[in-house]
Design an enzyme around this catalytic site. Structure first.
Site, mmCIF file in Angstrom:
data_model
loop_
_atom_site.group_PDB
_atom_site.id
_atom_site.type_symbol
_atom_site.label_atom_id
_atom_site.label_comp_id
_atom_site.label_asym_id
_atom_site.label_seq_id
_atom_site.Cartn_x
_atom_site.Cartn_y
_atom_site.Cartn_z
ATOM 1 C CG HIS A 247 -0.076 -0.217 2.493
ATOM 2 N ND1 HIS A 247 0.495 -1.428 2.792
ATOM 3 C CD2 HIS A 247 0.307 0.635 3.455
ATOM 4 C CE1 HIS A 247 1.187 -1.318 3.908
ATOM 5 N NE2 HIS A 247 1.096 -0.071 4.321
ATOM 6 C CG ASP B 255 -3.062 -3.410 -1.138
ATOM 7 O OD1 ASP B 255 -3.593 -4.282 -1.841
ATOM 8 O OD2 ASP B 255 -2.087 -3.640 -0.398
ATOM 9 C CG ASP C 52 0.391 -6.148 -2.505
ATOM 10 O OD1 ASP C 52 -0.387 -5.347 -1.956
ATOM 11 O OD2 ASP C 52 0.977 -7.044 -1.875
ATOM 12 C CG ASP D 122 -1.904 -7.801 0.116
ATOM 13 O OD1 ASP D 122 -2.143 -6.582 0.003
ATOM 14 O OD2 ASP D 122 -0.843 -8.248 0.618
ATOM 15 C CE LYS E 200 -2.834 -7.617 3.749
ATOM 16 N NZ LYS E 200 -1.455 -7.907 4.143
HETATM 17 C C1 G16 Z 1 1.446 -6.136 5.819
HETATM 18 C C2 G16 Z 1 1.276 -7.479 6.436
HETATM 19 C C3 G16 Z 1 0.054 -7.503 7.288
HETATM 20 C C4 G16 Z 1 0.094 -6.399 8.307
HETATM 21 C C5 G16 Z 1 0.296 -5.070 7.609
HETATM 22 C C6 G16 Z 1 0.535 -3.927 8.588
HETATM 23 O O1 G16 Z 1 0.428 -5.900 4.921
HETATM 24 O O2 G16 Z 1 1.163 -8.478 5.453
HETATM 25 O O3 G16 Z 1 -0.013 -8.735 7.893
HETATM 26 O O4 G16 Z 1 -1.077 -6.358 9.048
HETATM 27 O O5 G16 Z 1 1.436 -5.136 6.800
HETATM 28 O O6 G16 Z 1 1.698 -4.177 9.283
HETATM 29 P P1 G16 Z 1 2.351 -3.084 10.196
HETATM 30 O O7 G16 Z 1 1.311 -2.717 11.209
HETATM 31 O O8 G16 Z 1 3.557 -3.742 10.792
HETATM 32 O O9 G16 Z 1 2.682 -1.881 9.328
HETATM 33 P P2 G16 Z 1 0.732 -5.438 3.445
HETATM 34 O O10 G16 Z 1 -0.602 -5.239 2.821
HETATM 35 O O11 G16 Z 1 1.530 -4.176 3.614
HETATM 36 O O12 G16 Z 1 1.540 -6.548 2.864
#
Ligand code: G16
Length: 542
Positions: free
Chosen positions: A113, A276, A278, A280, A375
């Site tokens: 994101h 977002d 990618d 997920d 996800k």
């Molecule tokens: C990633 C992880 C998720 C996590 C999120 C936020 O999401 O895959 O499991 O909940 O980051 O993590 P943090 O609170 O450490 O920033 P994504 O969508 O960025 O791959």
């Protein structure tokens, strides 16, 4: 010809919550990406002659790193690489391709994101053969290897044409450029009642998806417009752009506000969703009702049997610790297992592989199931459309009926982004030092029932992950949680998660921030957020 190139280690290649994420100029340093990719290969065993999947979210620098990864995979002995046309594969689609074709693993190029562009973010993540993010054992080994790496292997050959589907030879390795959408769209069609959703849409139910100029555009056009018959234009910002059109491809109330406002307007669509960078994450908005990610998990679980792929019922539910306990009440009613894990999708993999859980979710706009090991944004959108079609109710009616049955978990997350790292660490250290003395005391009139730093004991591989977030629980079931994000690329991001359980249906219509005001004030009192961060208010509230 295979070259062995000398290199020097970089000290900052520790993978975070989801792979290595840095600014593009950091990745553009000499051998920076090469070092990390070689460290991945050096941490794996037994891939000689096997298949690797490579794809990314199309952001700036995606194509360059894909070419490097292809040549390094050949030099390191992979037999075949499957790569999405144009270098595109959404994260859930990559997970599916790994599983479907029994690949050894996959490299996913994405910073999710986070914004893209020449001075924005890039990322590299390794996924294992089950299709899911590498567990900590592997990411730790990769980090160790980056600290003493002295050479990498690469084939000295011309670039592959990524824009033509077909098979090519690269220094003796087969490269198969695949259509990135078809396998994934076919999988969705096996899970959901497409005829019912199609007749919902042809009956006048208006759906819009905002792909935020990111990877889900081609997937959403194929599924929503082509297979489900929604009018052309139902998918907005459907062309993936290297800089996401200068937007922040994060589907939440701040960055997808236009979509939210449209759905909330009197003549706007009935249903809006966004995904977002990618693909997920997801955001779901019904007319008059934003569905929080925590509620979405609970409601998908409660209504799972509406969808053909889940007709037999679900085995169990897992959620990350900061995610609200709404799903716990559903698990209790269904008499199935409920698991609380640290933040990070990688922690769900073992539970899904062992058949203990079917659906998983996180407050960070992530929901998914064991159909893949990531996800899955569009999966969640299709699940909601399936539920609406099956129940013949609006999103708002479904959400309100759920609250009436189970109670409502008011929930919000406050982010303080770009905080000085030392100050953020000092806040956490000070809070941690207080934990033992908090139970029994009162903070802003609320009695603390327990306080700890969350540790997770994986029931399958028995690994232990400590320091996963500070929780302060209050009498009556409310709580505040503090964590530092593991996905940011500049300074630190402090996350404050606030939750209150309200069983009384006559009190379900309160504005969220108002319903949580005393807990938010308690968080300030106990953690002195303003003093440590130097900020008077959060940068993002979701
Ligand atoms: C990633 C992880 C998720 C996590 C999120 C936020 O999401 O895959 O499991 O909940 O980051 O993590 P943090 O609170 O450490 O920033 P994504 O969508 O960025 O791959």
């Amino acid at each position: 010809m295979i070259l062995t190139v000398s290199t020097k280690p970089y000290a900052d290649q520790k993978p975070g919550t989801s792979g290595l994420r840095k600014k593009v100029p950091v990745f553009q340093q000499e051998n920076y990406a090469e070092n990390f990719i070689q460290a991945i290969f050096d941490s794996l065993e037994g891939f000689e002659g096997q298949t690797l999947v490579i794809g990314g979210d199309g952001r700036y620098y995606n194509r360059e790193v894909i070419q490097v990864a292809l040549k390094m995979a050949a030099a390191n002995g992979f037999g075949k690489v499957m790569v999405g046309k144009g270098g595109i594969l959404s994260t859930p689609a990559a997970s599916h391709v790994i599983r479907k074709y029994h690949a050894f693993g996959g490299i996913v190029l994405s910073a999710s994101h986070n914004p893209g562009g020449p001075t924005e973010d890039f990322g590299i993540k390794y996924n294992i053969g089950n299709g899911g993010p590498a567990p900590e054992k592997i990411t730790d080994a990769i980090f160790d290897r980056t600290r003493n790496i002295d050479s990498y292997k690469i084939a000295d050959v011309a670039d592959i044409d990524l824009d033509t589907v077909g098979s090519f030879d690269l220094a003796g390795m087969t490269v198969e450029v695949i259509d990135p959408v078809t396998d994934y769209a076919d999988l969705m069609e096996t899970l959901f009642d497409f005829p019912a959703i199609r007749s919902l849409i042809s009956g006048g139910f208006r759906v819009v998806i905002d792909s935020m100029s990111a990877v889900t555009g081609p997937y959403a056009v194929e599924i929503l417009e082509k297979r489900l018959g929604a009018p052309a234009g139902s998918v907005r910002n459907e062309v993936p752009l290297p800089d996401f059109g200068h937007h922040h491809p994060d589907p939440n109330l701040v960055h997808a506000k236009e979509l939210y406002d449209d759905v909330m307007s009197a003549d706007g669509p009935d249903f809006g969703a966004a995904s977002d960078g990618d693909g997920d994450r997801n955001m779901v908005v019904g007319k008059g009702m934003f569905v929080t990610p925590s509620d979405s998990l609970a409601m998908i679980a409660a209504n799972a049997t509406c969808a053909p792929g889940y007709r037999q019922g679900i085995a169990g539910i897992a959620r990350s610790m900061p995610t609200s306990a709404a799903a716990d009440r559903v698990a209790e009613k269904l008499g199935i297992g409920m698991y609380e894990t640290p933040t990070g999708w990688k922690f769900f993999g073992n539970l899904m592989d062992a058949g203990k859980v079917t659906v998983c979710g996180e407050e960070s706009f992530g929901t998914g199931s064991d159909h893949v090991r990531e996800k899955d944004g569009l999966w969640a959108v299709l699940f909601w459309l399936n539920i609406v079609a099956a129940r013949k109710q609006s999103v708002k009616e479904i959400v309100e009926a759920h609250w009436a049955e189970y109670g409502r978990n008011y929930y919000s997350r406050h982010d303080y982004e770009g905080v000085d790292t030392d100050n953020a660490n000092a806040l956490v250290t000070a809070l941690r030092a207080k934990l033992g003395s908090l139970p029994g005391t009162t903070i802003n009139g609320l009695v603390v029932s327990a306080a700890d730093d969350f540790a997770y004991h994986d029931p399958i591989d028995h690994s232990v992950s400590k320091n996963q977030g500070i929780r302060i629980l209050f009498e009556g079931g409310s709580r505040i949680v503090f964590r530092l994000s593991g996905t940011g690329t500049s300074g630190a991001t402090l996350r404050l998660y606030v939750e209150r359980y309200e069983p009384d249906a006559s009190r379900h219509g309160i504005e969220t921030q108002a319903a949580l005001a005393d807990l938010i004030a308690a968080a300030e009192e106990v953690a002195e957020i303003k003093r440590y961060t130097g900020m008077n208010e959060p940068t993002v509230i979701t």
